[in-house]
Design an enzyme around this catalytic site. Structure first.
Site, mmCIF file in Angstrom:
data_model
loop_
_atom_site.group_PDB
_atom_site.id
_atom_site.type_symbol
_atom_site.label_atom_id
_atom_site.label_comp_id
_atom_site.label_asym_id
_atom_site.label_seq_id
_atom_site.Cartn_x
_atom_site.Cartn_y
_atom_site.Cartn_z
ATOM 1 N N ILE A 1 0.856 -1.179 0.000
ATOM 2 C CA ILE A 1 0.000 0.000 0.000
ATOM 3 C C ILE A 1 0.895 1.231 0.000
ATOM 4 O O ILE A 1 1.686 1.436 0.933
ATOM 5 C CB ILE A 1 -0.928 0.021 1.246
ATOM 6 C CG1 ILE A 1 -1.752 -1.287 1.332
ATOM 7 C CG2 ILE A 1 -1.816 1.241 1.217
ATOM 8 C CD1 ILE A 1 -2.701 -1.523 0.182
ATOM 9 N N LYS A 2 0.769 2.036 -1.056
ATOM 10 C CA LYS A 2 1.582 3.257 -1.147
ATOM 11 C C LYS A 2 0.866 4.392 -0.432
ATOM 12 O O LYS A 2 -0.299 4.672 -0.714
ATOM 13 C CB LYS A 2 1.794 3.642 -2.619
ATOM 14 C CG LYS A 2 2.850 2.797 -3.313
ATOM 15 C CD LYS A 2 3.018 3.207 -4.750
ATOM 16 C CE LYS A 2 3.908 4.413 -4.927
ATOM 17 N NZ LYS A 2 4.108 4.720 -6.374
ATOM 18 N N ILE A 3 1.582 5.021 0.458
ATOM 19 C CA ILE A 3 1.003 6.099 1.252
ATOM 20 C C ILE A 3 1.918 7.324 1.190
ATOM 21 O O ILE A 3 3.112 7.225 1.494
ATOM 22 C CB ILE A 3 0.836 5.654 2.723
ATOM 23 C CG1 ILE A 3 -0.037 4.396 2.770
ATOM 24 C CG2 ILE A 3 0.250 6.767 3.569
ATOM 25 C CD1 ILE A 3 -0.225 3.848 4.161
#
Ligand code: G3P
Length: 228
Positions: free
Chosen positions: A88-90
């Site tokens: 998950i890119k945050i």
């Protein structure tokens, strides 16, 4: 053993198929701009990418919410829908850092993104990010030095004994990738053109042509080692 991990920064199925067929790829990275470029059903596209690369290769997908709670909900949804080795890119906003801390507790893989400084990367690593993604070319374009930032991140992660890895992103040329590898960046994500560029050399092509000509002059056209 330490590897350099290559990722393809695209959502183009054709480009992904070609690169995964040819090169030692570790996965695919996307961002909202890259997905929007394909202008198609978001979930369908991600499922197709997963199908092409398989469940063991990494797929990095970015959330859009501006609150930690919203990011958590998106992350859970993406996990449920896409599966496999999902990251998950945050973005490294304050809410993003909060989301990283919470998502880590849920055992999710996290890539901290939109990184322009080494301190953003360090805080993301402390919050539990598995990868930190500094934007090399975008830093160069604001009169910074993208490779220096990567080098500082590598040093900081090492100094503090953190397992977090650099996923250097935003490349426009081969020299930038080369310099990141030289300073110990553990992984790079590049577009299809840069990926091909890492290998291509006109003298390699002319050497191969010369080998074939020399061989065929003696053994005959179309002959190869196993059909003489
Ligand atoms: O995914 C983030 C990064 O790769 C963006 O690259 O080329 O848009 O600066 P670029």
């Amino acid at each position: 053993m330490i590897n350099l991990l290559y990722y393809l920064d695209t959502a183009s199925i054709d480009q992904i198929k070609r690169a995964f067929d040819l090169y030692p790829m570790s996965g695919v990275t996307t961002n909202p701009t890259i997905i929007a470029r394909e202008n198609t059903n978001f979930l369908g596209l991600l499922k197709e990418i997963r199908e092409v690369i398989g469940t063991e290769k990494d797929l990095h997908v970015q959330v859009l919410s501006s609150t930690a709670e919203g990011m958590l909900e998106e992350a859970r949804y993406l996990h449920e829908q896409i599966g496999g080795e999902l990251y998950i890119k945050i973005p490294v906003t304050p809410q993003g850092i909060k989301a990283m801390k919470l998502l880590k507790k849920e055992g999710m893989n996290i890539t901290a993104t939109a990184i322009y400084t080494a301190d953003q990367a360090l805080m993301s690593a402390m919050a539990g990010a598995d990868f930190v993604a500094p934007y090399v070319n975008r830093i160069d374009n604001i009169s910074g030095n993208g490779v220096d930032v990567v080098s500082q991140i590598v040093t900081l992660l090492h100094n503090y004994g953190l397992d977090t890895m650099v996923l250097a992103a935003s490349f426009k040329n081969i020299q930038q990738v080369h310099d990141v590898a030289l300073c110990g960046g553990q992984s790079v994500t590049v577009n299809a053109e840069v990926m091909d560029g890492l290998l291509s050399h006109p003298l390699t092509d002319s050497s191969v042509t010369q080998f074939i000509n020399d061989w065929e002059n003696v053994y005959g056209k179309g002959k190869i080692t196993n059909n003489l």
